[in-house]
Design a protein around this motif. Sequence first.
Motif, PDB file in Angstrom:
ATOM      1  N   ALA A 477       0.816  -1.212   0.000  1.00  0.00           N
ATOM      2  CA  ALA A 477       0.000   0.000   0.000  1.00  0.00           C
ATOM      3  C   ALA A 477       0.848   1.260   0.000  1.00  0.00           C
ATOM      4  CB  ALA A 477      -0.929   0.002   1.211  1.00  0.00           C
ATOM      5  N   GLY A 478       0.339   2.274  -0.690  1.00  0.00           N
ATOM      6  CA  GLY A 478       0.939   3.593  -0.636  1.00  0.00           C
ATOM      7  C   GLY A 478       0.296   4.421   0.460  1.00  0.00           C
ATOM      8  N   PRO A 479       0.739   5.654   0.629  1.00  0.00           N
ATOM      9  CA  PRO A 479       0.218   6.476   1.726  1.00  0.00           C
ATOM     10  C   PRO A 479      -1.274   6.741   1.641  1.00  0.00           C
ATOM     11  CG  PRO A 479       1.646   7.754   0.253  1.00  0.00           C
ATOM     12  CD  PRO A 479       1.816   6.334  -0.121  1.00  0.00           C
ATOM     13  N   ILE A 480      -1.816   6.913   0.436  1.00  0.00           N
ATOM     14  CA  ILE A 480      -3.256   7.188   0.313  1.00  0.00           C
ATOM     15  C   ILE A 480      -4.062   6.000   0.812  1.00  0.00           C
ATOM     16  CG2 ILE A 480      -5.127   7.607  -1.318  1.00  0.00           C
ATOM     17  CD1 ILE A 480      -3.140   9.163  -3.041  1.00  0.00           C
ATOM     18  N   LEU A 481      -3.692   4.794   0.378  1.00  0.00           N
ATOM     19  CA  LEU A 481      -4.426   3.601   0.784  1.00  0.00           C
ATOM     20  C   LEU A 481      -4.277   3.349   2.284  1.00  0.00           C
ATOM     21  CD1 LEU A 481      -6.232   1.488  -0.477  1.00  0.00           C
ATOM     22  CD2 LEU A 481      -4.231   0.064  -0.897  1.00  0.00           C
ATOM     23  N   LEU A 482      -3.104   3.619   2.836  1.00  0.00           N
ATOM     24  CA  LEU A 482      -2.904   3.435   4.271  1.00  0.00           C
ATOM     25  C   LEU A 482      -3.760   4.420   5.070  1.00  0.00           C
ATOM     26  CD1 LEU A 482       0.954   2.884   4.257  1.00  0.00           C
ATOM     27  CD2 LEU A 482      -0.746   1.221   5.017  1.00  0.00           C
ATOM     28  N   ARG A 483      -3.833   5.654   4.619  1.00  0.00           N
ATOM     29  CA  ARG A 483      -4.694   6.615   5.322  1.00  0.00           C
ATOM     30  C   ARG A 483      -6.161   6.214   5.222  1.00  0.00           C
ATOM     31  NH1 ARG A 483      -1.441  10.523   2.403  1.00  0.00           N
ATOM     32  NH2 ARG A 483       0.322  11.154   3.720  1.00  0.00           N
ATOM     33  N   GLU A 484      -6.545   5.702   4.055  1.00  0.00           N
ATOM     34  CA  GLU A 484      -7.931   5.260   3.898  1.00  0.00           C
ATOM     35  C   GLU A 484      -8.239   4.096   4.830  1.00  0.00           C
ATOM     36  OE1 GLU A 484      -8.304   4.408  -0.236  1.00  0.00           O
ATOM     37  OE2 GLU A 484      -8.665   6.505  -0.802  1.00  0.00           O
ATOM     38  N   ALA A 485      -7.272   3.189   5.007  1.00  0.00           N
ATOM     39  CA  ALA A 485      -7.482   2.060   5.915  1.00  0.00           C
ATOM     40  C   ALA A 485      -7.613   2.528   7.352  1.00  0.00           C
ATOM     41  CB  ALA A 485      -6.336   1.059   5.783  1.00  0.00           C
ATOM     42  N   VAL A 486      -6.869   3.557   7.723  1.00  0.00           N
ATOM     43  CA  VAL A 486      -6.981   4.117   9.066  1.00  0.00           C
ATOM     44  C   VAL A 486      -8.369   4.700   9.281  1.00  0.00           C
ATOM     45  CG1 VAL A 486      -6.170   5.970  10.574  1.00  0.00           C
ATOM     46  CG2 VAL A 486      -4.513   4.550   9.347  1.00  0.00           C
ATOM     47  N   ALA A 487      -8.920   5.347   8.263  1.00  0.00           N
ATOM     48  CA  ALA A 487     -10.214   6.024   8.399  1.00  0.00           C
ATOM     49  C   ALA A 487     -11.401   5.138   8.059  1.00  0.00           C
ATOM     50  CB  ALA A 487     -10.229   7.258   7.497  1.00  0.00           C
ATOM     51  N   ASN A 488     -11.162   4.008   7.410  1.00  0.00           N
ATOM     52  CA  ASN A 488     -12.254   3.165   6.912  1.00  0.00           C
ATOM     53  C   ASN A 488     -13.007   2.527   8.073  1.00  0.00           C
ATOM     54  OD1 ASN A 488     -13.928   1.344   5.578  1.00  0.00           O
ATOM     55  ND2 ASN A 488     -12.335   0.675   4.158  1.00  0.00           N
ATOM     56  N   PRO A 489     -14.332   2.729   8.164  1.00  0.00           N
ATOM     57  CA  PRO A 489     -15.093   2.100   9.259  1.00  0.00           C
ATOM     58  C   PRO A 489     -15.133   0.581   9.157  1.00  0.00           C
ATOM     59  CG  PRO A 489     -16.550   3.215   7.694  1.00  0.00           C
ATOM     60  CD  PRO A 489     -15.167   3.612   7.332  1.00  0.00           C
ATOM     61  N   LEU A 490     -14.821   0.036   7.979  1.00  0.00           N
ATOM     62  CA  LEU A 490     -14.792  -1.423   7.831  1.00  0.00           C
ATOM     63  C   LEU A 490     -13.508  -2.036   8.390  1.00  0.00           C
ATOM     64  CD1 LEU A 490     -16.207  -1.861   4.193  1.00  0.00           C
ATOM     65  CD2 LEU A 490     -17.408  -2.199   6.364  1.00  0.00           C
ATOM     66  N   SER A 491     -12.497  -1.219   8.622  1.00  0.00           N
ATOM     67  CA  SER A 491     -11.224  -1.738   9.137  1.00  0.00           C
ATOM     68  C   SER A 491     -11.409  -2.265  10.551  1.00  0.00           C
ATOM     69  CB  SER A 491     -10.155  -0.645   9.138  1.00  0.00           C
ATOM     70  OG  SER A 491      -9.831  -0.250   7.824  1.00  0.00           O
ATOM     71  N   THR A 492     -10.795  -3.405  10.830  1.00  0.00           N
ATOM     72  CA  THR A 492     -10.794  -3.928  12.189  1.00  0.00           C
ATOM     73  C   THR A 492      -9.823  -3.103  13.031  1.00  0.00           C
ATOM     74  OG1 THR A 492      -8.976  -5.453  11.761  1.00  0.00           O
ATOM     75  CG2 THR A 492     -11.218  -6.245  11.287  1.00  0.00           C
ATOM     76  N   PRO A 493      -9.933  -3.158  14.358  1.00  0.00           N
ATOM     77  CA  PRO A 493      -8.957  -2.437  15.189  1.00  0.00           C
ATOM     78  C   PRO A 493      -7.517  -2.833  14.885  1.00  0.00           C
ATOM     79  CG  PRO A 493     -10.834  -3.105  16.516  1.00  0.00           C
ATOM     80  CD  PRO A 493     -11.009  -3.746  15.172  1.00  0.00           C
ATOM     81  N   GLU A 494      -7.291  -4.144  14.635  1.00  0.00           N
ATOM     82  CA  GLU A 494      -5.937  -4.614  14.324  1.00  0.00           C
ATOM     83  C   GLU A 494      -5.460  -4.012  12.998  1.00  0.00           C
ATOM     84  OE1 GLU A 494      -7.833  -7.196  17.187  1.00  0.00           O
ATOM     85  OE2 GLU A 494      -8.460  -6.566  15.177  1.00  0.00           O
ATOM     86  N   GLU A 495      -6.365  -3.966  12.034  1.00  0.00           N
ATOM     87  CA  GLU A 495      -6.008  -3.436  10.724  1.00  0.00           C
ATOM     88  C   GLU A 495      -5.715  -1.938  10.809  1.00  0.00           C
ATOM     89  OE1 GLU A 495      -8.101  -5.357   7.449  1.00  0.00           O
ATOM     90  OE2 GLU A 495      -8.842  -3.362   6.955  1.00  0.00           O
ATOM     91  N   ARG A 496      -6.502  -1.238  11.593  1.00  0.00           N
ATOM     92  CA  ARG A 496      -6.289   0.201  11.747  1.00  0.00           C
ATOM     93  C   ARG A 496      -4.941   0.466  12.425  1.00  0.00           C
ATOM     94  NH1 ARG A 496     -10.622   0.935  14.071  1.00  0.00           N
ATOM     95  NH2 ARG A 496     -11.818   1.344  12.190  1.00  0.00           N
TER      96      ARG A 496
END
Length: 684
Positions: A477-496
């Motif tokens: 992942a690049g920075p955009i995708l990583l930031r989206e994963a941090v903000a994504n409500p579908l992300s698990t706590p571990e994933e965030r």
Amino acid sequence: MRRLLAGVVSATCMCAGGALACSDLPPSAPWTLDHMKFTGDIGLPFLSPGNDSRINLQMLMMDAKPWPEKPPGEAKELQNAEILFDRAEFDAAFGAPASEPSNSGFADGEGSRCRSLDSGAQAFKQAAQAAADLNEAERAALIAAREGMSSACGDKAQATPPDFLAALPQPSATAREFAAYLTGAQAFYDGAFDAALAAFASLREAKNPWLKETARYMLGRAALNKAQVGAFSAYDQTGQPVVSDTNALTDAEKAFSAYLADYPSGRYAASARGLTRRIFWLAGDKPRLAAEYGRALPEAGQASASLAEEIDWKFLRPDGALSHNPDLLAVADLIRLRGDTNNRPHFAAADLDAQAADFAGRDALFGFLKAARAYYADGDAKAALQALGPPEDGRSYLSFSREVLRGQALMASGDFAAAADHWRQLLPRAEKPWRKEAVELGLAMSFERAGTLNQVFLPETRIASPRLRAQVLTYAAGPILLREAVANPLSTPEERRLARFVLLYKEATRGQYTNFLRDYAPEAIAKDEAEAPKMSWARAAAFAWPGSRDGYACPAFRQTVAALARDPEDSRALLCLGEMTRTQSLDDVEGGAPGKDELGGGKPIFPGEIFSRGDIYKKLIARAKTPAADRAYALFRAVQCYAPSGKNDCGGQEVGKAQRKAWYDELKGRYGGTPWAQSLRFYW
């Protein structure tokens, strides 16, 4: 980062007479469907050259005689993200149940007469309790005698067997038969096999059905154990034992043959067949052993793990020369298709075509092998697709293996859109354990290779496996995708937590200093760690490093990054960046990156180069304008990179011992008054 993400994955296996299932094992297998190299106990849920041969054998047995699987437990945590499953997990899901008696029907390990001592006592007790012709005193005496029986197991046999009915004044005929059986059993467990054979032979016409059948079976076991005396140089650990008492071996075969003729579905039928195979193995009779395996394979059912273990140990060869059974040949052919990342296996099309007669009636299996040979040996994806023919439903193991290979060939041909479409169509039919994750692996790799990595996380195409998503976030992942994963409500706590850690680490170490200062949020980091406490290795809190006062003085890490944002060449700030990674044990975060054929091994998206603390030191040492104190500390740390093992712990390209000595001499000579020069006594 592989060490941090995956932890340590064991790939041990039980090695026996051959070397087909065991070799120098890798600590982990790559996240790829192309396991060309043998991967030990780490497996894929389809027929694959890299699989342990026992896994491939079991899959073919499952197709022949399916049975309900036991679904595996909860998905592995992200720390164990390197493998789909290991062989122990596979056996637990598909192998023999844990309650299976130790004297199962197969030959592996049957060299010991002692293994049935306890289970035999229970069977004897049940038979005595069911015998209506015994009175209570007889029954009690016989059961007590059997329960008190011990085994010499290699020690000297008893000179005179005990009188099991001595306490009974007038035992019945049935009691005397049971006592005769006990005499034979005691002799058997003491290793007095001739006496055991005589006792069991006296019960050929016993009136009690259990005694009659069991004595017939024990005639074979006693003769077999007699034949095995002295056959092994080390107990059951020779590639091919040497039997000197061939007459006893012949007697054992005749006894089991007679038992199976009279009791084809008897209580010991499976064991008798397994021990017959052991006779053929002891005799070195490979053709008859192959024929017996061919008969047993379709009927193995839930005992497939035991049978696969036995075949791998006692029979299987990679050239398949000893068998004309299509299943055994197929597994041997898959072994021949093993190669490595640099060399494809040597398996000519003509060699496979020569087996065509043996695959008569098994066209689907032969077609799969042709496709697999074209793919793995020739690297010809187009020929593999042609050999596979039209798509199938993918529900049997063979059919699923064909469809996975189709997806592999589509990816290898560069048609990633068609590959992704194929994986999506196969996904609803991937019902067996681990199949869904394997298909998703192919789908995620297709997305990555097509340059549409964001589809791994989009709601309509989201990959369900958290382990695969973690692999993408960690390496691809690049920075955009990583930031989206941090903000994504579908992300698990571990994933965030993982996404934030990777984002901040790469920003801090790849020159994205302004972005780090923008993305660094201590409260959010604390929340991540509270919601996903098990992920102690993804420590974004490390970036809250307060700095150091002892030794080389550094400010808080945020101040260090701010200094680098103002001047990326600031020598003190660069050294403090190295101090943070060193003291927070982050040196190997990006070590062991995936290969180009693995998920996460595609074209890099995150800007900048992989960080190396060692490169910082080399840069500052080589730069003439580096202040003296900073240069001295860089020399000190450069030498310490190799302490105490002589191996580089700082990343970057290795340097030779002569260079390390030159660093040491320069530090001692030019900067001898510094505390670092005074504290350093050696170079490595």
